[in-house]
Design a protein around this motif. Structure first.
Motif, mmCIF file in Angstrom:
data_model
loop_
_atom_site.group_PDB
_atom_site.id
_atom_site.type_symbol
_atom_site.label_atom_id
_atom_site.label_comp_id
_atom_site.label_asym_id
_atom_site.label_seq_id
_atom_site.Cartn_x
_atom_site.Cartn_y
_atom_site.Cartn_z
ATOM 1 N N ASP A 77 0.859 -1.174 0.000
ATOM 2 C CA ASP A 77 0.000 0.000 0.000
ATOM 3 C C ASP A 77 0.890 1.217 0.000
ATOM 4 O O ASP A 77 1.609 1.467 0.963
ATOM 5 N N VAL A 78 0.871 1.952 -1.087
ATOM 6 C CA VAL A 78 1.738 3.119 -1.166
ATOM 7 C C VAL A 78 1.056 4.289 -0.462
ATOM 8 O O VAL A 78 -0.096 4.594 -0.735
ATOM 9 N N PRO A 79 1.769 4.914 0.491
ATOM 10 C CA PRO A 79 1.157 6.072 1.140
ATOM 11 C C PRO A 79 0.890 7.152 0.097
ATOM 12 O O PRO A 79 1.745 7.463 -0.720
ATOM 13 N N GLN A 80 -0.316 7.686 0.098
ATOM 14 C CA GLN A 80 -0.684 8.707 -0.871
ATOM 15 C C GLN A 80 -0.523 10.088 -0.245
ATOM 16 O O GLN A 80 -0.839 10.274 0.923
ATOM 17 N N ALA A 81 -0.023 11.023 -1.034
ATOM 18 C CA ALA A 81 0.005 12.401 -0.560
ATOM 19 C C ALA A 81 -1.441 12.851 -0.394
ATOM 20 O O ALA A 81 -2.286 12.575 -1.240
ATOM 21 N N ALA A 82 -1.720 13.497 0.743
ATOM 22 C CA ALA A 82 -3.093 13.870 1.040
ATOM 23 C C ALA A 82 -3.603 14.849 -0.019
ATOM 24 O O ALA A 82 -2.940 15.833 -0.326
ATOM 25 N N HIS A 83 -4.770 14.559 -0.542
ATOM 26 C CA HIS A 83 -5.362 15.440 -1.534
ATOM 27 C C HIS A 83 -6.535 16.171 -0.895
ATOM 28 O O HIS A 83 -7.334 15.585 -0.186
ATOM 29 N N MET A 84 -6.615 17.470 -1.124
ATOM 30 C CA MET A 84 -7.662 18.232 -0.459
ATOM 31 C C MET A 84 -8.542 18.892 -1.509
ATOM 32 O O MET A 84 -8.042 19.545 -2.415
ATOM 33 N N ASP A 85 -9.856 18.695 -1.415
ATOM 34 C CA ASP A 85 -10.716 19.393 -2.360
ATOM 35 C C ASP A 85 -11.148 20.739 -1.758
ATOM 36 O O ASP A 85 -10.853 21.047 -0.621
ATOM 37 N N THR A 86 -11.864 21.517 -2.585
ATOM 38 C CA THR A 86 -12.190 22.894 -2.192
ATOM 39 C C THR A 86 -12.960 22.944 -0.882
ATOM 40 O O THR A 86 -12.648 23.730 0.014
ATOM 41 N N LEU A 87 -13.968 22.055 -0.799
ATOM 42 C CA LEU A 87 -14.836 22.072 0.372
ATOM 43 C C LEU A 87 -14.032 21.799 1.638
ATOM 44 O O LEU A 87 -14.171 22.497 2.654
ATOM 45 N N GLU A 88 -13.154 20.792 1.540
ATOM 46 C CA GLU A 88 -12.335 20.454 2.698
ATOM 47 C C GLU A 88 -11.422 21.625 3.051
ATOM 48 O O GLU A 88 -11.216 21.945 4.223
ATOM 49 N N GLY A 89 -10.890 22.276 1.990
ATOM 50 C CA GLY A 89 -10.021 23.437 2.214
ATOM 51 C C GLY A 89 -10.741 24.525 2.995
ATOM 52 O O GLY A 89 -10.214 25.064 3.965
#
Lengths: 347, 275
Positions: A77-89
């Motif tokens: 399981d490759v650790p993924q860089a956290a991705h943030m969408d607009t709403l979460e931002g």
């Protein structure tokens, strides 16, 4: 022959249609990572087409390199860089602001809780520190505050004077300079200079002490950093800022007076005489009275930002800048609030 | 010394941690730790970087609050005593910070005098004597008038040590005392830790990942990894530990239970996009 030239050649190479393929490396004197990778890739592609591939004659170094290139990583399981969408931002920013506001409140509360018992025993207070801070924040700020207030007075007299002369009301220059300086501009300009000069210094000093673990060392020695680092600064600035404001009043009016005399022919005596009617005691007190509030805001914002520093020198710079921006913003907002409140009460 | 504790059967515990749990946001740093620090001994908490060793010291010092579990220092629960008691307790816990954390605006002498001036009302003469004695103990009596910026890293740590023992604490916590020091300085600090421990009867807690140095001076080692205690005992015991992980750590092997490769997709996939 480098990789750039070799790679297309190999790609266009006509491999024999069948039989085993052997790469003989015995004439290879040295091979670098790029070369090994090319060889490894070629072999892998051929194998993928179902061909038998052998690599022979490799020197010990070449072998090691090929093994390193060919070491197949564990599929995992490759650790993924956290991705943030607009709403979460938006959500995170909001929560961040709320937490920051709560943090400031908690900080002010802690300062008050530390200060309360000391008020009953003023002799236990760190007066030495207070006087040190007073010298830094007050005495040493005199030249810059004086100069800027003086220049501000000159500018107001110059700009206002040109308009007043049109109506033949030159003497009212004393009203203009006096009231605007004493009520609004002197407290404001002094607070802004002090925020930039002293508030930032507080943030930088405490921030640096956090980075060097001095704040932790204080706690470890059994001293509340709040008592040693914040309260003396707060008290010193609450004393210094009103005094600086009075000084700015004087210098600003002096600037306006010189300008009036030089440009508009309003003599010193006439100016001062008019000033006595124009500037009432209560507008003077309202102006100076705002200063302690500004001082408390500047000191608390500076110290709070200092304590928010974590880890690196970069953080000290960022928090110092934030302390200045926030302090000036708050000072101007509070000044506006004061204006509204004063006008409600008809002051 | 070993025989002594075996004979009495009971070891006097100065710091007792039970079921300690601490999380920073959603990241669990300490996940259920039981640690006993024996009085008058040198105990080391060892583990890889980022496993919460320094966090542990902050929990003992009451600077941070655990989500669960308790820390008792000399019989008092650090996290339930009131503020006044906590600060009184902290005066008895010296702490040596990684960077030394000397007050940069004070001279060496004033740095060591600082805790004395803050917490006692001793006459100047007595403070002068005490400070020089503490500086003599770390071999820096001659550096009393220097400012912290004029000291080397090792000297700064020694001055910080003198400051930490200024109030004759019952214990000292050392945060990575050997990191980034030259061999001579490491030797000096090792000797000082042992000397202060034995001569002043101070309990020492060291946080470190320097296996050699720690093995040489510790009476007891707690090995922690990923928030848990994975082994404890004398340095000798740990050297023969059945745990692969402990052996990898003690011998500094690059690969083992802690893999050399960070988790990754198949190498071939990554390079060529073929399976």
């Amino acid at each position: 022959m480098n990789l750039l030239a070799l790679e297309p050649q190999l790609r266009r190479f006509n491999w024999p249609r069948d039989g085993e393929i052997e790469f003989d490396l015995s004439d290879i004197l040295s091979i670098d990572t790029a070369g090994a990778w090319l060889l490894f890739r070629t072999a892998a592609q051929l194998r993928a087409r179902g061909r038998n591939v052998h690599i022979t004659g490799a020197s010990a170094e070449a072998r090691t390199l090929l093994d390193l290139i060919g070491a197949v990583g564990l599929p995992a399981d490759v650790p993924q860089a956290a991705h943030m969408d607009t709403l979460e931002g938006i959500g995170r920013a909001t929560v961040g602001r709320i937490n920051e506001s709560l943090g400031v409140l908690a900080f002010v509360g802690e300062a008050a809780a530390t200060a309360a018992p000391l008020m009953l025993r003023p002799l236990r207070f760190r007066w030495r520190q207070v006087f040190d801070e007073l010298a830094h924040a007050g005495h040493r700020a005199l030249p810059i505050v004086g100069l800027l207030a003086f220049l501000l007075g000159v500018v107001i007299a110059y700009q206002g004077g040109a308009q007043l002369r049109l109506y033949g009301a030159s003497i009212f220059i004393a009203d203009l300079v006096g009231v605007s300086m004493v009520r609004e501009l002197a407290p404001l300009i002094t607070a802004i200079i002090v925020a930039g000069r002293t508030g930032s210094a507080y943030a930088a000093q405490i921030g640096t002490m956090k980075v060097t673990e001095e704040v932790d060392a204080l706690r470890a020695i059994g001293i509340a950093p709040m008592e040693l680092l914040v309260l003396p600064k707060l008290l010193a600035l609450v004393i210094a800022l009103p005094l600086l404001t009075v000084f700015a009043d004087i210098m600003g009016i002096l600037g306006g007076m010189l300008m009036s005399a030089a440009m508009m022919g309003v003599g010193f005596y006439a100016f001062i005489d008019r000033l006595g009617y124009a500037v009432t005691l209560h507008s003077y007190l309202l102006g100076v009275g705002k200063a302690p509030v500004f001082a408390a805001v500047i000191a608390m914002v500076g110290c709070y930002q200092g304590f928010q520093v974590t880890g690196s020198a970069e953080s000290v710079g960022r928090r110092t800048t934030m302390s200045v921006v926030q302090a000036i913003l708050l000072v101007i907002i509070i000044d506006a609030v004061f204006s509204v409140v004063f006008s409600w009460f008809g002051l | 010394m070993d025989n002594n504790t075996k004979n009495t059967g009971q070891v006097d515990t100065l710091v007792q941690m039970r079921g300690l749990r601490f999380a920073y946001g959603s990241r669990v740093i300490i996940d259920g730790m039981d640690i006993d620090i024996p009085r008058g001994k040198v105990t080391t908490i060892m583990g890889p970087s980022g496993t919460g060793k320094t966090t542990l010291l902050r929990l003992i010092g009451g600077q941070w609050r655990p989500q669960a579990g308790s820390v008792h220092v000399d019989g008092q629960n650090v996290h339930t005593v009131n503020r006044r008691e906590l600060y009184r307790l902290r005066k008895r816990m010296g702490m040596l910070f990684q960077s030394g954390a000397l007050f940069t605006h004070l001279s060496v002498f004033e740095n060591v005098a600082f805790p004395l001036r803050e917490h006692t009302r001793l006459p100047e003469q007595v403070i002068h004597h005490l400070v020089l004695m503490k500086l003599q103990a770390v071999g820096l009596r001659g550096a009393r008038d220097l400012m912290p910026t004029e000291l080397s890293g090792g000297m700064a740590r020694r001055v910080a040590l003198a400051r930490a023992i200024a109030l004759d604490p019952m214990m000292i916590m050392y945060d990575e005392p050997f990191t980034g020091q030259d061999p001579i300085t490491v030797g000096v600090i090792m000797q000082l830790i042992r000397l202060l421990n034995d001569s002043l009867g101070i309990t020492s807690i060291i946080v470190s990942h320097d296996v050699q140095e720690v093995s040489a001076i510790s009476d007891k080692i707690y090995m922690i990894s990923q928030g848990k205690v994975v082994g404890h005992g004398t340095p000798h015991d740990l050297g023969r530990s059945p745990s692969d992980w402990v052996r990898q750590f003690m011998n500094g092997l690059p690969d083992g239970p802690v893999p050399f490769q960070y988790p990754a997709p198949g190498y071939l996939d990554d390079l060529f996009g073929i399976a």
